[in-house]
Design an enzyme around this catalytic site. Structure first.
Site, mmCIF file in Angstrom:
data_model
loop_
_atom_site.group_PDB
_atom_site.id
_atom_site.type_symbol
_atom_site.label_atom_id
_atom_site.label_comp_id
_atom_site.label_asym_id
_atom_site.label_seq_id
_atom_site.Cartn_x
_atom_site.Cartn_y
_atom_site.Cartn_z
ATOM 1 N N LYS A 8 0.857 -1.202 0.000
ATOM 2 C CA LYS A 8 0.000 0.000 0.000
ATOM 3 C C LYS A 8 0.884 1.239 0.000
ATOM 4 C CE LYS A 8 0.570 1.620 4.463
ATOM 5 N NZ LYS A 8 1.503 2.711 4.695
ATOM 6 N N ASP A 137 -2.852 -1.532 9.624
ATOM 7 C CA ASP A 137 -2.982 -1.554 8.164
ATOM 8 C C ASP A 137 -3.494 -2.888 7.622
ATOM 9 O OD1 ASP A 137 -1.875 1.009 8.061
ATOM 10 O OD2 ASP A 137 0.171 0.252 7.839
HETATM 11 O O1 C5P Z 1 -0.648 -0.935 14.278
HETATM 12 P P1 C5P Z 1 0.781 -1.140 13.923
HETATM 13 O O2 C5P Z 1 1.414 -2.272 14.688
HETATM 14 O O3 C5P Z 1 1.022 -1.252 12.454
HETATM 15 O O4 C5P Z 1 1.545 0.193 14.379
HETATM 16 C C1 C5P Z 1 2.931 0.267 14.481
HETATM 17 C C2 C5P Z 1 3.313 1.511 15.284
HETATM 18 O O5 C5P Z 1 3.025 2.699 14.530
HETATM 19 C C3 C5P Z 1 2.574 1.694 16.590
HETATM 20 O O6 C5P Z 1 3.210 1.018 17.633
HETATM 21 C C4 C5P Z 1 2.630 3.210 16.786
HETATM 22 O O7 C5P Z 1 3.894 3.606 17.287
HETATM 23 C C5 C5P Z 1 2.551 3.735 15.373
HETATM 24 N N1 C5P Z 1 1.178 4.110 14.955
HETATM 25 C C6 C5P Z 1 0.589 5.229 15.512
HETATM 26 N N2 C5P Z 1 -0.674 5.580 15.131
HETATM 27 C C7 C5P Z 1 -1.340 4.857 14.200
HETATM 28 C C8 C5P Z 1 -0.759 3.717 13.612
HETATM 29 C C9 C5P Z 1 0.513 3.368 14.016
HETATM 30 O O8 C5P Z 1 1.185 5.915 16.357
HETATM 31 N N3 C5P Z 1 -2.561 5.240 13.836
#
Ligand code: C5P
Length: 300
Positions: A8, A137
């Site tokens: 993406k 995602d």
């Molecule tokens: O949800 P995911 O594991 O992909 O997110 C990875 C990191 O990205 C989270 O630990 C956070 O630090 C950051 N993040 C965030 N806000 C979001 C998505 C991700 O701060 N909406």
């Protein structure tokens, strides 16, 4: 069973305030492009899910519970009561730690693949709920196409759009850590109010009319200044692509991949040939979008 899941890019990424749970409130326009990870799944007699990784950047991908495909298979098994018996082989085509949701694509592929392999037959809404638990995602990885993401990115609404777009993706020599880029954004914002640079409405209007020039202008990412501050060479890369005739350029997600929208095949080829000479650019890939989300491509 073979499942293919796309990378993406974020055409627009407006990042709001940091929430009490540490995530940031987002409004983003996700766009799936034709750069794929492939996941092969084989039913095993017993034992938990396993994964072997090959392809680009394979050495940096964990093969234990830190692997999102393994976590997805375990979660589906736990949710349905199916034995978690699957051996997976992952072939990476999506850059690792590149801001293109490669790990999330693998999780989406494992959900779709195991659901088909084990015959658990979950409804789409149930798969989406599991996806949201695996990462911000992953729900988009299931959905594909072009979609609006809200919440922490896991709430997906399809976007009405016309036509197809040509992209050149410039891959960074080294990955960037997503939490580090969000932390840099917070640090930069600490001294003042949260100001959004990105306007999703402009991007949505360009997509509705299929106007690639307008879409090029609408590309915007609130994480971009933070990514550039951690990786200053990105500025030169963005400028190089624009000078070669791109209609617009944007750092994808937390970077360091840069997505260039190009008007035609000749400009696409020119960027793909020239960008790897820019310091910090490991390789360039041409890819069209939008494409479908995680899909079973072969059942053996
Ligand atoms: O949800 P995911 O594991 O992909 O997110 C990875 C990191 O990205 C989270 O630990 C956070 O630090 C950051 N993040 C965030 N806000 C979001 C998505 C991700 O701060 N909406």
């Amino acid at each position: 069973m073979t499942v293919r899941a796309p990378a993406k890019i974020n055409l627009v990424l407006a990042v709001g305030a940091r929430r009490p749970d540490g995530y940031h409130e987002l409004t983003t326009v996700f766009h799936a492009v034709a750069l794929y990870d492939e996941l092969q799944l084989t039913r095993t007699a017993m034992g938990g899910p396993t994964v072997e990784v090959t392809g680009e950047g394979a050495a940096e991908v964990p093969v234990d519970d830190g692997n999102l495909a393994v976590r997805a298979a375990s979660l589906l098994a736990e949710h349905t009561g199916a034995p978690p018996a699957v051996a997976m082989t992952l072939t990476k085509g999506i850059p690792v730690a590149g801001g293109c949701a490669g790990g999330s694509a693998d999780a989406a592929a494992a959900l779709v693949g195991c659901d088909a392999l084990w015959g658990t037959g979950l409804a789409r809404a149930e798969l989406e709920a599991l996806a949201a638990r695996l990462g911000s995602d992953v729900a988009f990885g299931l959905h594909g196409g072009t979609a609006l993401g809200t919440g922490r990115g896991e709430r997906i609404t399809p976007v009405l759009g016309r036509g197809s777009y040509r992209w050149v993706l410039a891959l960074g020599e080294e990955g960037l850590s997503t939490p580090a880029v969000y932390a840099e954004l917070d640090r930069r914002r600490a001294s003042g109010p949260v100001r959004l640079r990105s306007d999703p409405e402009q991007g949505l209007a360009a997509l509705r009319s299929g106007d690639q020039v307008a879409l090029g202008r609408a590309l915007c990412n609130d994480l971009q200044p933070a990514a550039i501050s951690l990786r200053p060479g990105l500025r030169q890369l963005l400028e190089a692509g624009n000078a070669l005739g791109a209609l617009g350029a944007v750092v994808s997600g937390s970077g360091p991949t840069v997505a260039f929208l190009v008007p035609d095949a000749a400009t696409s080829a020119a960027l793909a040939a020239a960008l790897p000479a820019v310091p910090g650019c490991r390789a360039a890939r041409e890819a069209v979008g939008p494409v479908s989300g995680a899909t079973v491509v072969a059942a053996h």
